[in-house]
Design an enzyme around this catalytic site. Structure first.
Site, PDB file in Angstrom:
ATOM      1  N   GLU A 228       1.120   7.005  -6.639  1.00 62.06           N
ATOM      2  CA  GLU A 228      -0.028   8.004  -6.606  1.00 62.06           C
ATOM      3  C   GLU A 228       0.295   9.472  -6.644  1.00 62.06           C
ATOM      4  OE1 GLU A 228      -2.790   9.613  -3.145  1.00 62.06           O
ATOM      5  OE2 GLU A 228      -3.357   7.075  -3.967  1.00 62.06           O
TER       6      GLU A 228
ATOM      7  N   LYS B 209       0.849  -1.621  -0.585  1.00 67.46           N
ATOM      8  CA  LYS B 209      -0.644  -0.060  -0.476  1.00 67.46           C
ATOM      9  C   LYS B 209       1.041   0.908  -0.352  1.00 67.46           C
ATOM     10  CE  LYS B 209      -4.021   2.908   0.521  1.00 67.46           C
ATOM     11  NZ  LYS B 209      -3.295   4.007   1.076  1.00 67.46           N
TER      12      LYS B 209
END
Length: 291
Positions: free
Chosen positions: A171, A164
């Protein structure tokens, strides 16, 4: 199955609802009594039948540590704690070791989906022993998006949050690329409708993505983003990604630059640019602007 869920904020509250829609029982605890089903961790644990699964959705660091510590005193051998917050993977290893000494299992789970997860499902990256993961699997199945993708047993303890973390680093870089392209389009006189240029990219282009869709949503609400201040916070995972890259000698120029761009956004009057202006004045006599 039954699940205890600790932390019922924007993510946790919607996760509780999605799990319940799948037919499972969720007992939720939050420090805000208006959100909670019970009023203490002790009461939460008491309402669950063993072997218990308790999912923690609280801020990384001290809040997660204190919650795991308290659960370690309340739970029994065979129970499992899931950390679904944004903890650093090194904390997962520590928590797993502490709980294992008491016979309690531990699974770390990176969760992506934000405020859209209730309807669309949450992308899940989890780490831990297969035996402990199996006890949580019905909840993973309830939370993930429909279809074959969106969830992965990434590896041993810490792997979920590490995955993550890298996801969030990517991102950062993707958002920075869209932002830079948008600013350049806004700057030139020849492009008269930047918002529609962005909208046109949503179909048939190699840069189409959900982030692009969200950028168009933002421009629909505020075409030139005049209502916003150019200030961007960081959650910490971008920093951890860059630190991990340094530790493993992996070059991450795009992700690193996007993190530093956020730091730059917080400077009203850049100290670095003061030095550059002074140097340009010294060696070339270039003009400087005074306050």
């Amino acid at each position: 199955m039954e699940l205890g869920l600790v932390g019922l904020g924007k993510m946790g509250g919607n996760m509780r609802e999605r799990i319940r829609r799948a037919g499972h029982t969720v007992v939720g605890y939050d420090r805000n009594p208006d959100l909670a089903d019970v009023h203490s961790l002790s009461e939460l644990v008491g309402k669950l039948k063993g072997p218990r699964v308790v999912w923690v959705m609280v801020p990384a660091g001290a809040a997660t540590q204190s919650t795991v510590d308290e659960l370690g005193e309340l739970l029994e051998p065979g129970d499992v704690v899931v950390d679904g917050g944004n903890s650093r993977w090194t904390d997962d290893e520590k928590h797993a070791e502490e709980l294992a000494a008491k016979g309690i299992g531990f699974v770390d789970c990176g969760v992506s989906g934000g405020v859209w997860g209730l309807e669309n499902g949450y992308a899940l990256m989890y780490g831990g022993d297969a035996e402990n993961v199996a006890k949580v699997q019905p909840v993973f199945d309830a939370l993930k998006p429909e279809g074959d993708f969106g969830a992965v047993h990434a590896g041993k303890v810490g792997a979920g949050h590490f995955a993550k973390m890298v996801h969030n680093g990517i991102e950062y870089a993707m958002m920075q690329a869209y932002a830079e392209g948008w600013e350049l389009l806004e700057k030139v006189d020849s492009v008269t409708d930047v918002r529609e240029v962005f909208r046109s990219w949503q179909e048939g282009t190699v840069i189409r993505s959900w982030l692009l869709d969200l950028a168009v949503n933002a421009l629909d609400e505020d075409e030139h983003l005049d209502k916003l201040r150019g200030y961007a916070q960081d959650s910490g995972e971008g920093r951890w990604t860059v630190e991990a890259a340094i530790d493993n000698a992996v070059p991450l120029p795009a992700i690193t630059a996007s993190l530093f761009a956020r730091f730059a956004s917080r400077q009203e009057d850049s100290p670095q640019m003061k030095m550059i202006a002074a140097l340009r004045n010294q060696f070339g006599g270039h003009a400087v602007e005074k306050k």
